[in-house]
Design a protein around this motif. Structure first.
Motif, PDB file in Angstrom:
ATOM      1  N   ASN A  74     -12.773 -13.745   5.738  1.00 33.06           N
ATOM      2  CA  ASN A  74     -13.846 -13.627   4.755  1.00 33.06           C
ATOM      3  C   ASN A  74     -13.843 -14.752   3.731  1.00 33.06           C
ATOM      4  N   ASP A  75     -12.659 -15.190   3.313  1.00 34.38           N
ATOM      5  CA  ASP A  75     -12.598 -16.248   2.300  1.00 34.38           C
ATOM      6  C   ASP A  75     -11.262 -16.971   2.376  1.00 34.38           C
ATOM      7  N   ILE A  76     -11.034 -17.881   1.433  1.00 30.92           N
ATOM      8  CA  ILE A  76      -9.946 -18.845   1.568  1.00 30.92           C
ATOM      9  C   ILE A  76      -8.581 -18.353   1.104  1.00 30.92           C
ATOM     10  N   TRP A  77      -8.487 -17.220   0.458  1.00 36.90           N
ATOM     11  CA  TRP A  77      -7.262 -16.874  -0.274  1.00 36.90           C
ATOM     12  C   TRP A  77      -6.188 -16.271   0.641  1.00 36.90           C
ATOM     13  N   ILE A  78      -5.727 -17.063   1.574  1.00 38.95           N
ATOM     14  CA  ILE A  78      -4.774 -16.601   2.593  1.00 38.95           C
ATOM     15  C   ILE A  78      -3.413 -16.240   2.001  1.00 38.95           C
ATOM     16  N   ARG A  79      -3.088 -16.748   0.832  1.00 37.68           N
ATOM     17  CA  ARG A  79      -1.854 -16.316   0.172  1.00 37.68           C
ATOM     18  C   ARG A  79      -1.802 -14.807   0.048  1.00 37.68           C
ATOM     19  N   ASP A  80      -2.942 -14.204  -0.258  1.00 32.60           N
ATOM     20  CA  ASP A  80      -2.959 -12.784  -0.578  1.00 32.60           C
ATOM     21  C   ASP A  80      -3.094 -11.890   0.643  1.00 32.60           C
ATOM     22  N   TYR A  81      -3.829 -12.338   1.650  1.00 34.92           N
ATOM     23  CA  TYR A  81      -4.001 -11.484   2.830  1.00 34.92           C
ATOM     24  C   TYR A  81      -3.208 -11.953   4.045  1.00 34.92           C
ATOM     25  N   GLY A  82      -2.638 -13.136   3.970  1.00 37.41           N
ATOM     26  CA  GLY A  82      -1.915 -13.679   5.114  1.00 37.41           C
ATOM     27  C   GLY A  82      -0.592 -12.983   5.362  1.00 37.41           C
ATOM     28  N   PRO A  83       0.035 -13.282   6.492  1.00 40.46           N
ATOM     29  CA  PRO A  83       1.289 -12.610   6.862  1.00 40.46           C
ATOM     30  C   PRO A  83       2.473 -13.103   6.046  1.00 40.46           C
ATOM     31  N   PHE A  84       3.468 -12.248   5.923  1.00 39.38           N
ATOM     32  CA  PHE A  84       4.784 -12.648   5.437  1.00 39.38           C
ATOM     33  C   PHE A  84       5.632 -12.934   6.680  1.00 39.38           C
ATOM     34  N   PHE A  85       5.972 -14.189   6.895  1.00 37.96           N
ATOM     35  CA  PHE A  85       6.737 -14.573   8.075  1.00 37.96           C
ATOM     36  C   PHE A  85       8.216 -14.290   7.835  1.00 37.96           C
ATOM     37  N   MET A  86       8.785 -13.424   8.652  1.00 34.99           N
ATOM     38  CA  MET A  86      10.212 -13.128   8.607  1.00 34.99           C
ATOM     39  C   MET A  86      10.885 -13.811   9.795  1.00 34.99           C
ATOM     40  N   GLU A  87      12.199 -13.685   9.906  1.00 33.03           N
ATOM     41  CA  GLU A  87      12.908 -14.435  10.944  1.00 33.03           C
ATOM     42  C   GLU A  87      12.532 -13.993  12.355  1.00 33.03           C
ATOM     43  N   ARG A  88      12.339 -12.716  12.560  1.00 28.63           N
ATOM     44  CA  ARG A  88      12.027 -12.245  13.911  1.00 28.63           C
ATOM     45  C   ARG A  88      10.765 -11.387  13.956  1.00 28.63           C
ATOM     46  N   SER A  89       9.970 -11.426  12.904  1.00 31.75           N
ATOM     47  CA  SER A  89       8.788 -10.579  12.864  1.00 31.75           C
ATOM     48  C   SER A  89       7.828 -11.071  11.787  1.00 31.75           C
ATOM     49  N   ILE A  90       6.673 -10.453  11.750  1.00 30.84           N
ATOM     50  CA  ILE A  90       5.717 -10.639  10.665  1.00 30.84           C
ATOM     51  C   ILE A  90       5.579  -9.306   9.944  1.00 30.84           C
ATOM     52  N   VAL A  91       5.634  -9.354   8.628  1.00 28.77           N
ATOM     53  CA  VAL A  91       5.388  -8.174   7.798  1.00 28.77           C
ATOM     54  C   VAL A  91       3.997  -8.306   7.211  1.00 28.77           C
ATOM     55  N   SER A  92       3.220  -7.230   7.263  1.00 28.91           N
ATOM     56  CA  SER A  92       1.897  -7.251   6.636  1.00 28.91           C
ATOM     57  C   SER A  92       1.697  -6.002   5.798  1.00 28.91           C
ATOM     58  N   TYR A  93       1.072  -6.210   4.658  1.00 25.57           N
ATOM     59  CA  TYR A  93       0.641  -5.122   3.790  1.00 25.57           C
ATOM     60  C   TYR A  93      -0.882  -5.025   3.860  1.00 25.57           C
ATOM     61  N   GLU A  94      -1.420  -3.974   3.304  1.00 23.42           N
ATOM     62  CA  GLU A  94      -2.866  -3.819   3.267  1.00 23.42           C
ATOM     63  C   GLU A  94      -3.468  -4.715   2.178  1.00 23.42           C
ATOM     64  N   PHE A  95      -4.635  -5.239   2.482  1.00 16.90           N
ATOM     65  CA  PHE A  95      -5.364  -6.075   1.529  1.00 16.90           C
ATOM     66  C   PHE A  95      -6.738  -5.466   1.292  1.00 16.90           C
ATOM     67  N   ASN A  96      -7.108  -5.269   0.018  1.00 15.42           N
ATOM     68  CA  ASN A  96      -8.426  -4.711  -0.292  1.00 15.42           C
ATOM     69  C   ASN A  96      -9.147  -5.503  -1.381  1.00 15.42           C
TER      70      ASN A  96
END
Length: 291
Positions: free
Chosen positions: A62-84
């Motif tokens: 939807n827009d450019i602010w990938i810091r807020d909705y983008g993934p948290f890259f971990m060593e063996r996985s991606i962590v994601s939270y909900e973005f609203n």
């Protein structure tokens, strides 16, 4: 202690992720300026490391602010939270909220979804189990209830030993006061923050002293165009990109960061265009650590 660890941003990175400004509602009247900004930013980052762009991967957003909705890259996985969209302020956000899952699918990395609202710009890590945040961005309107369970999940997902919640962020910030405009780690026991927040500075100093024998908190005068902030810088391998705003405070900010990081090339990036929509370098990028 958990073997999970979220790296500090100054550690080696595999890439920087960006999302191109495709939202015509926000950028149509500034198309030439924002495209020029992105061309210069991509060129600057590319001197140090790869740049990954959502449009190139055909991941809608939807827009450019990938810091807020983008993934948290971990060593063996991606962590994601909900973005609203910062408490349902700026619809739609459905495509942004789906980005971490699509990146995980593309990279064939396991995804761990956590059902709380949490924006990437709301949390600041030192790579040694400490994290800073602000209360309005954790418990703000249309975000999360004030539950210990939510705080425990944040600590567990990033392998934290301490989560410090400050009472406020910058005034005029559409995000309700993200930490990445207020205070950032420049070393595990060293923070730089906006001048004029004496209570928050004292809280950070006391908190750091609970974990380290030596601790330091520096202050930088803010530019006059709030919510512009010099704390919205980004690390790249061997460099530091610092937002500047064509004002007299820029010189002191660049001198400060050059002094703190003598082994990095410090580059000022004119952010007068993206700040018109409330964000800057850190807000519109997401680092992928090198594992």
């Amino acid at each position: 202690m958990s073997d999970i660890r979220y790296p500090a941003e100054w550690e080696k990175q595999a890439a920087t992720w960006l999302a191109l400004p495709i939202n015509e509602q926000n950028w149509a009247s500034r198309r030439e300026r924002i495209d020029e900004f992105y061309s210069k930013l991509i060129a600057a980052i590319s001197r140090f490391q790869p740049v990954k762009i959502l449009d190139d991967l055909q991941i809608p957003h939807n827009d450019i602010w990938i810091r807020d909705y983008g993934p948290f890259f971990m060593e063996r996985s991606i962590v994601s939270y909900e973005f609203n969209a910062w408490g349902e302020k700026f619809p739609p956000w459905d495509l942004d909220n789906a980005v971490p899952e699509k990146i995980a699918e593309l990279m064939k990395i396991p995804l761990k979804k956590i059902p709380w609202i949490l924006e990437g710009g709301a949390v600041e890590f030192n790579g040694d189990g400490l994290c800073l945040t602000t209360a309005p961005c954790i418990f703000g309107k249309k975000r999360n209830p004030e539950k210990q369970e939510m705080l425990d999940d944040i600590k567990k997902s990033f392998g934290l030993k301490s989560l410090k919640i400050l009472p406020r962020g910058l005034d005029g910030d559409h995000t309700d006061g993200h930490i990445d405009n207020l205070a950032r780690f420049v070393a595990k026991n060293h923070v730089v923050m906006a001048a004029g927040f004496e209570q928050e500075k004292k809280e950070i100093e006391n908190w750091l002293c609970e974990h380290y024998e030596a601790a330091k908190v520096d202050e930088l005068v803010l530019p006059p165009c709030l919510p512009a902030s010099y704390m919205n810088f980004i690390f790249v391998n061997g460099g530091l990109l610092v937002p500047v705003y064509n004002c007299e405070q820029d010189v002191a900010a660049l001198e400060y960061f050059s002094g703190v990081f003598p082994d990095r090339e410090v580059i000022g990036v004119d952010c007068t265009t993206p700040i018109e929509e409330g964000g800057s370098l850190h807000c519109l990028s997401k680092q992928e650590p090198f594992f």
